[in-house]
Scaffold this motif. Structure first.
Motif, PDB file in Angstrom:
ATOM      1  N   ASN A  75       0.639  -1.085  -0.006  1.00  0.00           N
ATOM      2  CA  ASN A  75       0.085  -0.406  -0.063  1.00  0.00           C
ATOM      3  C   ASN A  75       1.242   1.288   0.080  1.00  0.00           C
ATOM      4  N   GLU A  76       2.269   0.891   0.680  1.00  0.00           N
ATOM      5  CA  GLU A  76       3.229   2.038  -0.393  1.00  0.00           C
ATOM      6  C   GLU A  76       4.231   2.672  -1.597  1.00  0.00           C
ATOM      7  N   ASN A  77       4.179   1.226  -1.886  1.00  0.00           N
ATOM      8  CA  ASN A  77       5.308   1.728  -3.180  1.00  0.00           C
ATOM      9  C   ASN A  77       4.354   0.935  -4.351  1.00  0.00           C
ATOM     10  N   THR A  78       5.152   1.600  -5.406  1.00  0.00           N
ATOM     11  CA  THR A  78       3.835   1.046  -6.380  1.00  0.00           C
ATOM     12  C   THR A  78       4.823   0.840  -8.149  1.00  0.00           C
ATOM     13  N   GLN A  79       3.700   0.186  -8.676  1.00  0.00           N
ATOM     14  CA  GLN A  79       4.260  -0.768 -10.344  1.00  0.00           C
ATOM     15  C   GLN A  79       5.720  -0.081 -10.214  1.00  0.00           C
ATOM     16  N   LYS A  80       5.486   1.148 -11.295  1.00  0.00           N
ATOM     17  CA  LYS A  80       6.877   1.337 -11.207  1.00  0.00           C
ATOM     18  C   LYS A  80       8.344   1.223 -10.031  1.00  0.00           C
ATOM     19  N   GLU A  81       8.230   1.275  -9.340  1.00  0.00           N
ATOM     20  CA  GLU A  81       9.295   1.495  -8.505  1.00  0.00           C
ATOM     21  C   GLU A  81       9.193  -0.014  -8.104  1.00  0.00           C
ATOM     22  N   VAL A  82       8.638  -1.294  -8.322  1.00  0.00           N
ATOM     23  CA  VAL A  82       8.627  -2.557  -8.353  1.00  0.00           C
ATOM     24  C   VAL A  82       9.534  -2.712  -9.396  1.00  0.00           C
ATOM     25  N   TYR A  83       9.257  -2.254 -10.805  1.00  0.00           N
ATOM     26  CA  TYR A  83      10.379  -2.368 -12.619  1.00  0.00           C
ATOM     27  C   TYR A  83      11.663  -1.439 -11.500  1.00  0.00           C
ATOM     28  N   GLU A  84      11.804  -0.633 -11.037  1.00  0.00           N
ATOM     29  CA  GLU A  84      12.722  -0.093 -10.936  1.00  0.00           C
ATOM     30  C   GLU A  84      13.566  -0.264 -10.635  1.00  0.00           C
ATOM     31  N   THR A  85      13.194  -1.689  -9.071  1.00  0.00           N
ATOM     32  CA  THR A  85      13.746  -2.166  -8.622  1.00  0.00           C
ATOM     33  C   THR A  85      14.428  -3.784  -9.179  1.00  0.00           C
ATOM     34  N   PHE A  86      13.251  -3.814  -9.656  1.00  0.00           N
ATOM     35  CA  PHE A  86      13.406  -5.152 -10.565  1.00  0.00           C
ATOM     36  C   PHE A  86      14.015  -5.690 -12.334  1.00  0.00           C
ATOM     37  N   GLY A  87      13.747  -4.487 -12.247  1.00  0.00           N
ATOM     38  CA  GLY A  87      14.003  -4.459 -13.956  1.00  0.00           C
ATOM     39  C   GLY A  87      12.528  -3.926 -14.336  1.00  0.00           C
ATOM     40  N   PRO A  88      12.667  -3.486 -16.075  1.00  0.00           N
ATOM     41  CA  PRO A  88      12.013  -3.164 -16.920  1.00  0.00           C
ATOM     42  C   PRO A  88      10.554  -4.284 -16.463  1.00  0.00           C
ATOM     43  N   SER A  89       9.165  -3.402 -17.293  1.00  0.00           N
ATOM     44  CA  SER A  89       7.961  -4.686 -16.850  1.00  0.00           C
ATOM     45  C   SER A  89       8.529  -5.693 -17.316  1.00  0.00           C
ATOM     46  N   PRO A  90       7.648  -7.262 -16.481  1.00  0.00           N
ATOM     47  CA  PRO A  90       8.023  -8.505 -16.986  1.00  0.00           C
ATOM     48  C   PRO A  90       7.692  -8.492 -18.063  1.00  0.00           C
ATOM     49  N   GLU A  91       8.359 -10.093 -18.879  1.00  0.00           N
ATOM     50  CA  GLU A  91       8.916  -9.927 -20.343  1.00  0.00           C
ATOM     51  C   GLU A  91       7.068 -11.000 -20.449  1.00  0.00           C
TER      52      GLU A  91
END
Length: 194
Positions: A75-91
């Motif tokens: 409920n705090e971090n965003t999908q964009k931050e997930v992509y910044e941490t794990f790499g671009p949008s999943p294949e």
């Protein structure tokens, strides 16, 4: 009559050396030593699994998971931050309508993330590692959960997958340990408590 452990070691000796006594191999004279070595390796795996269990449980109180996902909170971090941490949008094939999946690679555990309508994280799934799984989720059973975390706050049967969900409340959040038919944890869900 040979013990099962001694017989297994002899089979391994034949496979490795080509013969039971060839290439410097000798018939083991101390099967107790071999058993203690195997027990020691098993103990190390279980110790690693318990460390993982406690790290996940402790982080759950702040709404996050350890390892690569640390700092990404429900409920705090965003999908964009997930992509910044794990790499671009999943294949394609690593995402579905509900989750973005990041598979375990080179000793790194696998994760999946679901999102609220505002694109903040609603759920984090931890899949553990694929290699040496017994050092991770593969050594965590319902008995281990009970011994380490106490009784689950709730237990649910998931009829569609024939799995059992052991739910532990962690403040404003809950950890769901999904146990498969092999009686080990398949994955762990972290989400806001209901």
């Amino acid at each position: 009559m040979l013990s099962k452990k001694l017989a297994a070691r002899m089979v391994c000796a034949v496979i490795v050396t080509g013969s039971l006594l060839g290439a410097g191999a000798s018939l083991p004279t101390e099967p107790v030593e071999a058993a203690s070595t195997m027990d020691s390796a098993s103990g190390i795996a279980k110790e690693h699994a318990l460390t993982t269990l406690h790290e996940i449980h402790n982080k759950a109180f702040s709404g996050e998971m350890p390892y690569t996902a640390m700092g990404l909170k429900i409920n705090e971090n965003t999908q964009k931050e997930v992509y910044e941490t794990f790499g671009p949008s999943p294949e394609p094939g690593n995402t579905d309508e509900t989750f973005d999946y990041y598979h375990a690679e080179m000793g790194q555990p696998g994760f999946a993330f679901a999102y609220n309508a505002d694109k903040t994280i609603s759920q984090i799934r931890y899949f553990g590692t694929n290699v040496e799984r017994d050092h991770n989720l593969g050594s965590i059973t319902p008995k281990v959960l009970g011994n380490q975390l106490g009784s689950a706050d709730e237990i649910r049967h998931i009829s569609s997958t024939n799995e059992i969900n052991y739910i532990y409340k962690t403040g404003n959040y809950e950890l769901q340990f999904i146990v498969g038919e092999n009686q080990t944890v398949d994955h762990i869900n972290l989400l806001e408590a209901k």
